[in-house]
Design a protein around this motif. Structure first.
Motif, PDB file in Angstrom:
ATOM      1  N   LEU A 130      71.450 133.018  35.276  1.00 25.96           N
ATOM      2  CA  LEU A 130      72.578 133.566  35.641  1.00 25.96           C
ATOM      3  C   LEU A 130      73.824 132.610  35.297  1.00 25.96           C
ATOM      4  CD1 LEU A 130      71.715 135.261  38.945  1.00 25.96           C
ATOM      5  CD2 LEU A 130      72.223 136.355  36.620  1.00 25.96           C
TER       6      LEU A 130
ATOM      7  N   ALA B  85      74.375 133.145  31.443  1.00 27.18           N
ATOM      8  CA  ALA B  85      74.690 134.372  31.315  1.00 27.18           C
ATOM      9  C   ALA B  85      76.393 134.312  31.503  1.00 27.18           C
ATOM     10  CB  ALA B  85      74.104 135.483  31.950  1.00 27.18           C
TER      11      ALA B  85
ATOM     12  N   ARG C  74      74.552 135.989  25.893  1.00 21.73           N
ATOM     13  CA  ARG C  74      74.722 136.729  27.295  1.00 21.73           C
ATOM     14  C   ARG C  74      73.699 137.469  27.712  1.00 21.73           C
ATOM     15  NH1 ARG C  74      79.595 140.686  28.481  1.00 21.73           N
ATOM     16  NH2 ARG C  74      78.329 141.618  26.977  1.00 21.73           N
TER      17      ARG C  74
ATOM     18  N   THR D 167      70.520 137.186  30.474  1.00 23.90           N
ATOM     19  CA  THR D 167      70.468 138.177  31.316  1.00 23.90           C
ATOM     20  C   THR D 167      69.149 138.733  31.697  1.00 23.90           C
ATOM     21  OG1 THR D 167      72.669 138.921  31.076  1.00 23.90           O
ATOM     22  CG2 THR D 167      71.418 140.444  32.340  1.00 23.90           C
TER      23      THR D 167
END
Length: 287
Positions: free
Chosen positions: A220, A223, A252, A256
């Motif tokens: 995370l 991301a 990204r 994710t």
């Protein structure tokens, strides 16, 4: 031929040849993976020869992959760099703000490979050309390597956890079966053994849950970081940032997806921990 020579030959035919073929297949697979990674991370816009050469090599044979790893990639990269530096009309002009940004990446980027690539671009004696190369190809190549290393590390760890904890579950189930089939003093001892086995299983499952939750947080963070890069790309006028923005959006999405996988693994081991606790409670009479 001497009997000892015949034995050596027979050993090679029976075992050595198979091992040699396996090593060759693994070597070829690594070479092809390298070519694929280069093709995915070096854009056609800013590393056209590298991108095209990697694409052609991927359609070729193991000999082509080997050539690309040994010399082809370096040769194509050098030609792309030279062409980029010779294009005075479109060459990215490196301002202090660009250097400051690369310096920030060298210390604060969540990916170790990106940090190292940024450090190299800023090395003593480095030129504006090194910064341009970082923006054009080095940054995203390093980012791709960060993803690959993350996957290799977590795959290895995941395989170890599955093998280890699966065996602990089997041992605990067998110990519980013995306990349920026993009576008297033997049953008391067997229940203690089974309870200990379930406790060991829960301990390992809890550790696995935490490990995967830590990986989820790391994903995370990556991301979110690439989201900021994407937003920065939208404010930059230099065309190189268009390519960076597209790559950032892909990164990204990749991180994710990895975070969702890590979350699923954490939930899985959390469920195993719950089951192990239930087994412990059965063997100790706790509710």
């Amino acid at each position: 031929m001497r009997s000892s020579d015949e034995a050596v030959l027979r050993e090679f035919v029976l075992r050595g040849f198979a091992k040699a073929r396996q090593r060759a297949n693994e070597f070829n697979a690594r070479n092809r993976d390298f070519a694929q990674r280069v093709y995915d991370t070096y854009s056609a816009a800013y590393s056209p020869l590298v991108h095209a050469t990697a694409g052609n090599v991927l359609k070729g044979s193991s000999a082509d992959w080997d050539w690309f790893v040994r010399t082809g990639f370096a040769e194509a990269k050098a030609q792309d760099n030279a062409a980029r530096e010779a294009d005075e009309q479109h060459k990215q002009q490196i301002a202090q703000a660009d250097r400051d940004f690369v310096r920030l990446l060298s210390t604060a980027d969540p990916g170790e490979q990106v940090r190292q690539a940024a450090e190299y671009a800023l090395r003593n004696g480095g030129l504006d050309a090194d910064i341009r190369e970082f923006f054009a190809s080095g940054w995203m190549a390093a980012a791709g390597l960060d993803v690959e290393l993350f996957r290799l590390r977590t795959q290895d760890a995941g395989m170890y956890l599955h093998a280890t904890i699966s065996q602990l579950i089997i041992d605990a189930q067998e110990a519980e079966k013995v306990a349920l089939e026993s009576s008297g003093e033997a049953a008391v001892k067997a229940r203690a053994v089974a309870a200990g086995a379930w406790a060991d299983t829960k301990q390992k499952a809890d550790a696995a849950t935490k490990s995967w939750d830590d990986e989820r947080k790391l994903c995370l963070e990556q991301a979110r970081y690439w989201q900021t890069v994407l937003e920065r790309a939208g404010t930059q006028a230099d065309p190189v940032w268009q390519s960076i923005g597209a790559a950032a959006d892909k990164q990204r999405g990749t991180w994710t997806t990895e975070s969702a996988f890590a979350e699923g693994q954490a939930q899985h081991w959390g469920g195993v921990s719950t089951d192990a606790q239930a087994g412990y409670d059965r063997m100790t009479g706790e509710h």
